[in-house]
Scaffold this active site. Structure first.
Site, PDB file in Angstrom:
ATOM      1  N   TYR A   1       0.722  -1.259   0.105  1.00  0.00           N
ATOM      2  CA  TYR A   1      -0.170  -0.073  -0.048  1.00  0.00           C
ATOM      3  C   TYR A   1       0.827   1.161  -0.013  1.00  0.00           C
ATOM      4  O   TYR A   1       0.662   2.086   0.917  1.00  0.00           O
ATOM      5  CB  TYR A   1      -0.986  -0.177   1.264  1.00  0.00           C
TER       6      TYR A   1
ATOM      7  N   GLU B   1       4.210   8.074  -1.132  1.00  0.00           N
ATOM      8  CA  GLU B   1       5.061   8.867  -1.632  1.00  0.00           C
ATOM      9  C   GLU B   1       6.398   8.762  -0.646  1.00  0.00           C
ATOM     10  O   GLU B   1       7.585   8.702  -0.995  1.00  0.00           O
ATOM     11  CB  GLU B   1       4.847  10.418  -1.403  1.00  0.00           C
ATOM     12  N   GLY B   2       6.273   8.291   0.822  1.00  0.00           N
ATOM     13  CA  GLY B   2       7.312   8.023   1.466  1.00  0.00           C
ATOM     14  C   GLY B   2       8.121   6.717   0.824  1.00  0.00           C
ATOM     15  O   GLY B   2       9.252   6.808   0.912  1.00  0.00           O
ATOM     16  N   HIS B   3       7.465   5.493   0.569  1.00  0.00           N
ATOM     17  CA  HIS B   3       7.946   4.712   0.222  1.00  0.00           C
ATOM     18  C   HIS B   3       8.669   5.030  -1.337  1.00  0.00           C
ATOM     19  O   HIS B   3       9.819   4.421  -1.734  1.00  0.00           O
ATOM     20  CB  HIS B   3       7.097   3.383  -0.257  1.00  0.00           C
TER      21      HIS B   3
ATOM     22  N   ASP C   1      10.118   5.395  11.141  1.00  0.00           N
ATOM     23  CA  ASP C   1      10.239   4.410  12.037  1.00  0.00           C
ATOM     24  C   ASP C   1      11.599   4.212  12.619  1.00  0.00           C
ATOM     25  O   ASP C   1      12.492   3.517  12.347  1.00  0.00           O
ATOM     26  CB  ASP C   1       9.952   2.957  11.267  1.00  0.00           C
TER      27      ASP C   1
ATOM     28  N   SER D   1       0.908   4.263   5.593  1.00  0.00           N
ATOM     29  CA  SER D   1      -0.367   3.537   4.905  1.00  0.00           C
ATOM     30  C   SER D   1      -1.439   3.647   5.797  1.00  0.00           C
ATOM     31  O   SER D   1      -2.631   3.424   5.522  1.00  0.00           O
ATOM     32  CB  SER D   1       0.441   2.159   4.655  1.00  0.00           C
ATOM     33  N   ARG D   2      -1.217   3.665   6.961  1.00  0.00           N
ATOM     34  CA  ARG D   2      -2.300   3.744   8.146  1.00  0.00           C
ATOM     35  C   ARG D   2      -3.103   4.728   7.789  1.00  0.00           C
ATOM     36  O   ARG D   2      -4.221   4.981   8.409  1.00  0.00           O
ATOM     37  CB  ARG D   2      -1.848   3.376   9.481  1.00  0.00           C
TER      38      ARG D   2
END
Length: 281
Positions: free
Chosen positions: A32, A35-37, A150, A186-187
Site C-alpha cells: 500500500y 510517497e514515502g516509499h 520508523d 499506509s495507516r
C-alpha cells in the site's frame, strides 16, 4: 512491472544481475505504497544498478489484537508506483513462502526494543528482525533503505546488521510529509475526514517541542510537557507515549546534552500513528 512470488525466482534474478556486475538495493515494505516509499525507491535507484522492492504484510510483527487482517493491500497500485519510481523487481510472497509451519528460529535485539513502540508491542520487533533478516538472505543486497519515521525500527535493524555481520549498508531516509505536516503512512488511509484533520496535531506538537529546544530548553520533562499539552488540545487524540531518548541507545534522557530522538505515538480514533524528529547539540 516484474512481480515474482517465490524465493527461487528472486535468487535466480539476483544471480543473473551479479553476473553482470550490478549492485543491488532493497526496499522492504508491507505494501500500500505512498510517497514515502517512493522516496526510498528513488533513492535506491539513484545509488544502485538494480532495486528490489519487497511487498509483504508480515504476520510475525503483528500482535493478536492488531490490524493484520485489515491492513490495506493493493499490489496493482504498488506495481505502478514501483515501475514509475524505477524499481527492477517486486517480491510479493505469501506467508507460506516466507515461513515454514514448524519454524522455530527467532531474533531478539535486546536493549533497543523494550521502550517506545516495543513497550506496547512486545512481538513487533522480533517479527521485524526475523522478516528483514530473511529478506536480506534472499535478496543479498548491497544496500537497504528504511524510513526515518520508523526511527526505532531503523536503530534496531542497524544493530542487528552489525551484530550478525550482514555485509549490507543500511541507509536511513528522511520522513516524507503531507502539505500540512502529517507524516506519510499506509495507516493514514484508515482515517475519517475529521480524524485526518485531527492527525495534524502530531506534527504540530513536535514543532512545539522543537521550538523549545531551539530556544535553549534542555530539560527533557519540560519539553515533553510542551508536546503533551499540544496533543491534549485535540479531542480526538489519545497519547500512547511521548519520549525523549538518546539517539543511539534509545534510553530516556533527563538532561539534553547530546543527540536525541523525540518520538511520539498517538491514537487518532482507533488508528495509531507515530512521528519523531532528531535534535543534535
Amino acid at each position: 512491472m516484474n512481480i515474482v512470488n517465490t524465493i527461487e525466482e528472486v535468487r535466480d534474478k539476483v544471480k543473473s544481475w551479479r553476473k553482470e556486475g550490478s549492485t543491488i538495493g532493497l526496499v522492504t515494505t508491507m505494501g500500500y505504497l505512498h510517497e514515502g516509499h517512493e522516496s526510498l525507491i528513488k533513492r535506491a535507484v539513484s545509488e544502485n544498478d538494480k532495486v528490489v522492492v519487497s511487498v509483504f504484510v508480515n504476520p510475525t510483527q503483528f500482535g493478536p489484537n492488531e490490524d493484520l487482517k485489515t491492513y490495506p493491500r493493493d499490489i496493482t497500485r504498488d506495481g505502478e508506483l514501483c515501475e514509475s519510481a524505477g524499481a527492477s523487481l517486486i517480491f510479493n510472497p505469501e506467508p507460506s513462502t516466507m515461513y515454514y509451519k514448524d519454524a522455530s528460529t527467532t531474533i531478539n535485539v535486546k536493549g533497543l526494543t523494550e521502550g517506545l513502540c516495543g513497550a506496547k508491542r512486545p512481538v513487533h520487533f522480533g517479527g521485524v528482525c526475523l522478516v528483514v533478516s530473511k529478506l536480506f538472505n534472499i535478496v543479498t543486497p548491497d544496500r537497504a533503505y528504511f524510513g526515518e519515521k520508523d526511527a526505532q525500527q531503523l536503530a534496531v535493524i542497524k544493530r542487528m546488521v552489525r551484530d550478525l555481520n550482514f555485509n549490507i549498508e543500511i541507509i536511513g531516509c528522511p520522513i516524507i510529509r503531507e502539505a500540512d505536516g502529517l507524516a506519510k503512512s499506509s495507516r493514514n488511509a484508515y482515517l475519517s475526514k475529521d480524524e485526518r484533520k485531527a492527525a495534524v496535531v502530531l506534527s504540530k506538537s513536535l514543532e512545539c517541542g522543537k521550538k523549545a529546544l531551539n530556544s535553549g530548553e534542555r530539560n527533557a520533562d519540560k519539553v515533553k510537557k510542551i508536546i503533551i499539552q499540544k496533543l491534549n488540545s485535540e479531542s480526538l487524540a489519545k497519547i500512547d507515549y511521548v519520549e525523549i531518548v538518546d539517539s543511539l541507545n534509545l534510553k530516556p534522557v533527563s538532561n539534553i546534552d547530546g543527540n536525541i530522538l523525540v518520538a511520539i505515538a498517538v491514537y487518532i480514533g482507533k488508528i495509531r500513528l507515530i512521528d519523531n524528529f532528531t535534535f543534535k547539540i
